[in-house]
Motif scaffolding. Structure first.
Motif, PDB file in Angstrom:
ATOM      1  N   LEU A  30       0.863  -1.182   0.000  1.00  0.00           N
ATOM      2  CA  LEU A  30       0.000   0.000   0.000  1.00  0.00           C
ATOM      3  C   LEU A  30       0.893   1.223   0.000  1.00  0.00           C
ATOM      4  O   LEU A  30       1.770   1.357   0.866  1.00  0.00           O
ATOM      5  N   ILE A  31       0.685   2.121  -0.966  1.00  0.00           N
ATOM      6  CA  ILE A  31       1.416   3.382  -0.997  1.00  0.00           C
ATOM      7  C   ILE A  31       0.414   4.506  -0.787  1.00  0.00           C
ATOM      8  O   ILE A  31      -0.405   4.803  -1.659  1.00  0.00           O
ATOM      9  N   ASN A  32       0.471   5.114   0.388  1.00  0.00           N
ATOM     10  CA  ASN A  32      -0.398   6.246   0.710  1.00  0.00           C
ATOM     11  C   ASN A  32       0.263   7.515   0.181  1.00  0.00           C
ATOM     12  O   ASN A  32       1.034   8.178   0.878  1.00  0.00           O
ATOM     13  N   ASN A  33      -0.073   7.842  -1.054  1.00  0.00           N
ATOM     14  CA  ASN A  33       0.567   8.961  -1.746  1.00  0.00           C
ATOM     15  C   ASN A  33      -0.314  10.203  -1.813  1.00  0.00           C
ATOM     16  O   ASN A  33       0.189  11.308  -1.995  1.00  0.00           O
ATOM     17  N   ALA A  34      -1.619  10.052  -1.660  1.00  0.00           N
ATOM     18  CA  ALA A  34      -2.528  11.189  -1.825  1.00  0.00           C
ATOM     19  C   ALA A  34      -2.240  12.270  -0.793  1.00  0.00           C
ATOM     20  O   ALA A  34      -2.035  11.977   0.387  1.00  0.00           O
ATOM     21  N   LEU A  61      -4.540   7.350   7.413  1.00  0.00           N
ATOM     22  CA  LEU A  61      -4.861   6.487   8.547  1.00  0.00           C
ATOM     23  C   LEU A  61      -5.956   5.496   8.188  1.00  0.00           C
ATOM     24  O   LEU A  61      -5.859   4.297   8.493  1.00  0.00           O
ATOM     25  N   TRP A  62      -7.024   5.967   7.531  1.00  0.00           N
ATOM     26  CA  TRP A  62      -8.150   5.060   7.211  1.00  0.00           C
ATOM     27  C   TRP A  62      -7.706   3.939   6.281  1.00  0.00           C
ATOM     28  O   TRP A  62      -8.088   2.773   6.479  1.00  0.00           O
ATOM     29  N   LEU A  63      -6.904   4.252   5.277  1.00  0.00           N
ATOM     30  CA  LEU A  63      -6.454   3.208   4.360  1.00  0.00           C
ATOM     31  C   LEU A  63      -5.488   2.250   5.038  1.00  0.00           C
ATOM     32  O   LEU A  63      -5.509   1.042   4.778  1.00  0.00           O
ATOM     33  N   THR A  64      -4.648   2.782   5.908  1.00  0.00           N
ATOM     34  CA  THR A  64      -3.740   1.919   6.664  1.00  0.00           C
ATOM     35  C   THR A  64      -4.530   0.947   7.521  1.00  0.00           C
ATOM     36  O   THR A  64      -4.252  -0.270   7.536  1.00  0.00           O
ATOM     37  N   GLN A  65      -5.526   1.444   8.249  1.00  0.00           N
ATOM     38  CA  GLN A  65      -6.360   0.563   9.071  1.00  0.00           C
ATOM     39  C   GLN A  65      -7.068  -0.481   8.211  1.00  0.00           C
ATOM     40  O   GLN A  65      -7.203  -1.647   8.608  1.00  0.00           O
ATOM     41  N   ALA A  66      -7.530  -0.069   7.038  1.00  0.00           N
ATOM     42  CA  ALA A  66      -8.291  -0.977   6.183  1.00  0.00           C
ATOM     43  C   ALA A  66      -7.440  -2.114   5.634  1.00  0.00           C
ATOM     44  O   ALA A  66      -7.919  -3.247   5.475  1.00  0.00           O
ATOM     45  N   VAL A  67      -6.168  -1.827   5.322  1.00  0.00           N
ATOM     46  CA  VAL A  67      -5.326  -2.854   4.704  1.00  0.00           C
ATOM     47  C   VAL A  67      -4.690  -3.788   5.730  1.00  0.00           C
ATOM     48  O   VAL A  67      -4.271  -4.904   5.385  1.00  0.00           O
ATOM     49  N   LEU A  68      -4.607  -3.384   6.979  1.00  0.00           N
ATOM     50  CA  LEU A  68      -3.906  -4.207   7.975  1.00  0.00           C
ATOM     51  C   LEU A  68      -4.500  -5.604   8.135  1.00  0.00           C
ATOM     52  O   LEU A  68      -3.744  -6.588   8.197  1.00  0.00           O
ATOM     53  N   PRO A  69      -5.826  -5.768   8.210  1.00  0.00           N
ATOM     54  CA  PRO A  69      -6.353  -7.133   8.319  1.00  0.00           C
ATOM     55  C   PRO A  69      -5.983  -8.001   7.115  1.00  0.00           C
ATOM     56  O   PRO A  69      -5.732  -9.206   7.269  1.00  0.00           O
ATOM     57  N   ASP A 120       5.789  -8.075  13.983  1.00  0.00           N
ATOM     58  CA  ASP A 120       5.669  -9.515  14.200  1.00  0.00           C
ATOM     59  C   ASP A 120       4.639 -10.172  13.290  1.00  0.00           C
ATOM     60  O   ASP A 120       4.530 -11.400  13.257  1.00  0.00           O
ATOM     61  N   PHE A 121       3.882  -9.374  12.545  1.00  0.00           N
ATOM     62  CA  PHE A 121       2.922  -9.903  11.574  1.00  0.00           C
ATOM     63  C   PHE A 121       3.544 -10.026  10.182  1.00  0.00           C
ATOM     64  O   PHE A 121       2.871 -10.393   9.224  1.00  0.00           O
ATOM     65  N   GLY A 122       4.824  -9.668  10.059  1.00  0.00           N
ATOM     66  CA  GLY A 122       5.470  -9.707   8.754  1.00  0.00           C
ATOM     67  C   GLY A 122       5.168  -8.487   7.904  1.00  0.00           C
ATOM     68  O   GLY A 122       5.360  -8.517   6.686  1.00  0.00           O
ATOM     69  N   ILE A 123       4.708  -7.419   8.540  1.00  0.00           N
ATOM     70  CA  ILE A 123       4.352  -6.190   7.820  1.00  0.00           C
ATOM     71  C   ILE A 123       5.431  -5.138   8.054  1.00  0.00           C
ATOM     72  O   ILE A 123       5.777  -4.848   9.204  1.00  0.00           O
ATOM     73  N   ASN A 124       5.945  -4.594   6.980  1.00  0.00           N
ATOM     74  CA  ASN A 124       6.947  -3.537   7.045  1.00  0.00           C
ATOM     75  C   ASN A 124       6.308  -2.174   6.810  1.00  0.00           C
ATOM     76  O   ASN A 124       5.340  -2.054   6.048  1.00  0.00           O
ATOM     77  N   ILE A 125       6.871  -1.163   7.442  1.00  0.00           N
ATOM     78  CA  ILE A 125       6.424   0.227   7.274  1.00  0.00           C
ATOM     79  C   ILE A 125       7.613   1.058   6.816  1.00  0.00           C
ATOM     80  O   ILE A 125       8.702   0.947   7.375  1.00  0.00           O
ATOM     81  N   THR A 126       7.394   1.878   5.805  1.00  0.00           N
ATOM     82  CA  THR A 126       8.429   2.811   5.365  1.00  0.00           C
ATOM     83  C   THR A 126       7.825   4.194   5.177  1.00  0.00           C
ATOM     84  O   THR A 126       6.762   4.339   4.563  1.00  0.00           O
ATOM     85  N   LEU A 127       8.508   5.184   5.712  1.00  0.00           N
ATOM     86  CA  LEU A 127       8.183   6.582   5.466  1.00  0.00           C
ATOM     87  C   LEU A 127       9.104   7.111   4.370  1.00  0.00           C
ATOM     88  O   LEU A 127      10.330   7.095   4.524  1.00  0.00           O
ATOM     89  N   ILE A 128       8.530   7.517   3.247  1.00  0.00           N
ATOM     90  CA  ILE A 128       9.317   8.161   2.202  1.00  0.00           C
ATOM     91  C   ILE A 128       9.308   9.659   2.471  1.00  0.00           C
ATOM     92  O   ILE A 128       8.252  10.263   2.656  1.00  0.00           O
ATOM     93  N   GLU A 129      10.500  10.260   2.477  1.00  0.00           N
ATOM     94  CA  GLU A 129      10.660  11.669   2.842  1.00  0.00           C
ATOM     95  C   GLU A 129      11.360  12.420   1.720  1.00  0.00           C
ATOM     96  O   GLU A 129      12.581  12.602   1.736  1.00  0.00           O
ATOM     97  N   PRO A 130      10.597  12.844   0.706  1.00  0.00           N
ATOM     98  CA  PRO A 130      11.222  13.596  -0.384  1.00  0.00           C
ATOM     99  C   PRO A 130      11.573  15.019   0.045  1.00  0.00           C
ATOM    100  O   PRO A 130      10.890  15.614   0.880  1.00  0.00           O
ATOM    101  N   ASN A 131      12.641  15.550  -0.549  1.00  0.00           N
ATOM    102  CA  ASN A 131      12.830  16.993  -0.496  1.00  0.00           C
ATOM    103  C   ASN A 131      12.010  17.582  -1.650  1.00  0.00           C
ATOM    104  O   ASN A 131      11.122  16.918  -2.188  1.00  0.00           O
TER     105      ASN A 131
END
Length: 273
Positions: free
Chosen positions: A80-84, A112-120, A168-179
């Motif tokens: 999931l890429i939360n780009n909007a 936040l809503w999309l993150t919550q929705a995709v976690l399950p 521990d669920f095998g889910i990775n999180i990355t924050l992309i920080e463009p200049n």
């Protein structure tokens, strides 16, 4: 192996560039936009490997439905890429309540809503990668972008916490920080407050300071870095895009640490023991 990638804000800028890059290499892409016609070129070129969805990320029920539709259509969601998101230009005093709320609704709550929705979905799969489009302005600030800064600081805190909760669920999180990049983020996509003359000097200094073309990155140059991030089995929590962010953040944080150290003894007395 092809991945299924759900990306928001795919009508222009980074979202459109990255969506096409994923499709070109054979991935399946769920691309959300507010106007489906902006995806006509990708639909005609890539056919059933793209699922175009009309979505306002501020609508929590619609976000949940979009994630479920994507899961049913492709069978999984690997990334999931939360780009909007968008920029709001104006001093804090100039910002109206509606402008402030709408900035947070899109840049923070939609994410936040999309993150919550995709976690399950990702927990059931036992794997997944959630990539949050933050900004260097989620770590340091500029005047005239106070509400944007605040929204990205919120994304940073949310996502760092989430990373600890779901590892521990095998889910990775990355924050992309463009200049800064030469997209229309500061142009057609941006909103501006009604100005107060009291802030004219601050505003002029801001725009004069960002007028140097050399400081703005080339959007297409981000594609290899994002593809590498998508394929990395152990991705970083934070990834700067561009060569301006890391030196700037280091300079600001060095200054912060120096100030904190100067006040260490006073801080310690507040412990009470």
């Amino acid at each position: 192996m092809a991945k299924t990638i759900f990306i928001t804000g795919a009508s222009r800028g980074f979202g459109k560039l990255w969506a096409e890059a994923f499709l070109q290499r054979g991935d399946n892409v769920v691309a959300t936009v507010r106007d489906l016609s902006t995806l006509d070129d990708l639909i005609s070129k890539y056919g059933d490997r793209i699922l175009p969805l009309e979505l306002n990320v501020n609508d929590r029920a619609a976000d949940i439905a979009a994630i479920q539709q994507a899961k049913q259509h492709f069978g999984s969601i690997d990334v999931l890429i939360n780009n909007a998101g968008y920029g709001l230009f104006g001093s804090i005093e100039e910002t109206t309540e509606q402008q402030a709320r709408e900035q947070m609704e899109t840049n923070f709550f939609g994410l936040l809503w999309l993150t919550q929705a995709v976690l399950p979905v990702m927990r059931e799969q036992g794997h997944g990668h959630i990539i949050q489009l933050s900004s260097v302005l989620g770590l340091v600030t500029l005047p005239i972008l106070g509400l944007y800064n605040a929204s990205k600081f919120a994304v940073e805190g949310l996502s760092e916490t989430l990373a600890a909760e779901v590892k521990d669920f095998g889910i990775n999180i990355t924050l992309i920080e463009p200049n800064g990049f030469a997209t229309d983020w500061s142009g057609a996509s941006a909103l501006r407050t009604e100005t107060l003359p009291a802030y004219d000097d601050v505003r002029k200094a801001f725009f004069d300071g960002t007028a140097n073309d050399a400081m703005w990155g080339i959007p297409e140059a981000t594609i290899p870095a994002v593809l590498k991030l998508i394929d990395e089995p152990n991705p970083p929590l934070r990834l700067f895009l561009g060569n301006q962010g890391l030196p700037w953040v280091k300079q600001v944080y060095d200054s912060r640490f120096a100030e904190w150290e100067n006040w260490r003894e006073i801080s310690a007395t507040a412990q009470g023991k």
